[in-house]
Design a protein around this motif. Sequence first.
Motif, PDB file in Angstrom:
ATOM      1  N   ALA A   3      25.751  61.559 -42.347  1.00 17.41           N
ATOM      2  CA  ALA A   3      26.319  62.646 -41.552  1.00 17.41           C
ATOM      3  C   ALA A   3      27.051  62.135 -40.313  1.00 17.41           C
ATOM      4  CB  ALA A   3      25.223  63.621 -41.146  1.00 17.41           C
ATOM      5  N   TRP A   6      30.663  61.352 -41.100  1.00 17.40           N
ATOM      6  CA  TRP A   6      31.507  62.532 -41.255  1.00 17.40           C
ATOM      7  C   TRP A   6      31.750  63.234 -39.926  1.00 17.40           C
ATOM      8  CZ3 TRP A   6      34.438  62.561 -45.175  1.00 17.40           C
ATOM      9  CH2 TRP A   6      34.018  61.993 -46.372  1.00 17.40           C
ATOM     10  N   GLY A  10      35.393  63.852 -38.276  1.00 19.39           N
ATOM     11  CA  GLY A  10      35.788  65.180 -37.804  1.00 19.39           C
ATOM     12  C   GLY A  10      36.281  65.155 -36.372  1.00 19.39           C
ATOM     13  N   GLY A  47      40.845  69.142 -41.480  1.00 18.78           N
ATOM     14  CA  GLY A  47      39.646  69.191 -40.647  1.00 18.78           C
ATOM     15  C   GLY A  47      39.900  69.382 -39.166  1.00 18.78           C
ATOM     16  N   HIS A  79      36.508  75.701 -43.112  1.00 19.67           N
ATOM     17  CA  HIS A  79      35.794  74.447 -42.838  1.00 19.67           C
ATOM     18  C   HIS A  79      34.307  74.689 -42.600  1.00 19.67           C
ATOM     19  CE1 HIS A  79      39.847  72.691 -41.340  1.00 19.67           C
ATOM     20  NE2 HIS A  79      39.721  72.570 -42.647  1.00 19.67           N
ATOM     21  N   LEU A  83      31.416  73.227 -44.923  1.00 19.51           N
ATOM     22  CA  LEU A  83      30.364  72.402 -44.301  1.00 19.51           C
ATOM     23  C   LEU A  83      28.988  72.959 -44.636  1.00 19.51           C
ATOM     24  CD1 LEU A  83      29.656  70.036 -42.435  1.00 19.51           C
ATOM     25  CD2 LEU A  83      29.844  71.621 -40.516  1.00 19.51           C
ATOM     26  N   TYR A  84      28.843  74.264 -44.569  1.00 18.55           N
ATOM     27  CA  TYR A  84      27.588  74.913 -44.899  1.00 18.55           C
ATOM     28  C   TYR A  84      27.210  74.601 -46.366  1.00 18.55           C
ATOM     29  CZ  TYR A  84      24.241  78.551 -46.119  1.00 18.55           C
ATOM     30  OH  TYR A  84      23.134  79.212 -46.563  1.00 18.55           O
ATOM     31  N   LEU A  87      26.190  70.956 -46.828  1.00 23.10           N
ATOM     32  CA  LEU A  87      24.882  70.619 -46.273  1.00 23.10           C
ATOM     33  C   LEU A  87      23.731  71.233 -47.067  1.00 23.10           C
ATOM     34  CD1 LEU A  87      25.630  70.842 -42.461  1.00 23.10           C
ATOM     35  CD2 LEU A  87      25.395  68.782 -43.867  1.00 23.10           C
TER      36      LEU A  87
END
Length: 89
Positions: A3, A6, A10, A47, A79, A83-84, A87
């Motif tokens: 993470a 990333w 971002g 992003g 985005h 992302l949700y 994850l």
Amino acid sequence: MNAQYWIAIGIVVNLITLSLMAYDKSQARKHGRRVPERTLFLWAAIGGAAGAIVAMRIWRHKTKHPSFVFGMPALLLLHVVLLYLFLQD
């Protein structure tokens, strides 16, 4: 890839997008060579939508263009949803 990787990507993408918007506003004031809107949208799409929105607020740039006023928040929402979903795994 973890993470942190990333998150770093971002941050960099958003800083680049913010910088491109700032440069474009500067060039607009000087009647210089502008950054194409396609380029700004490309960076936002990969992003950098949050950076574009921040730049629009700070420099009041592209705020009369409906494609930016509605497009950037739509990209940011996309985005957040992606992302949700990412994850959730």
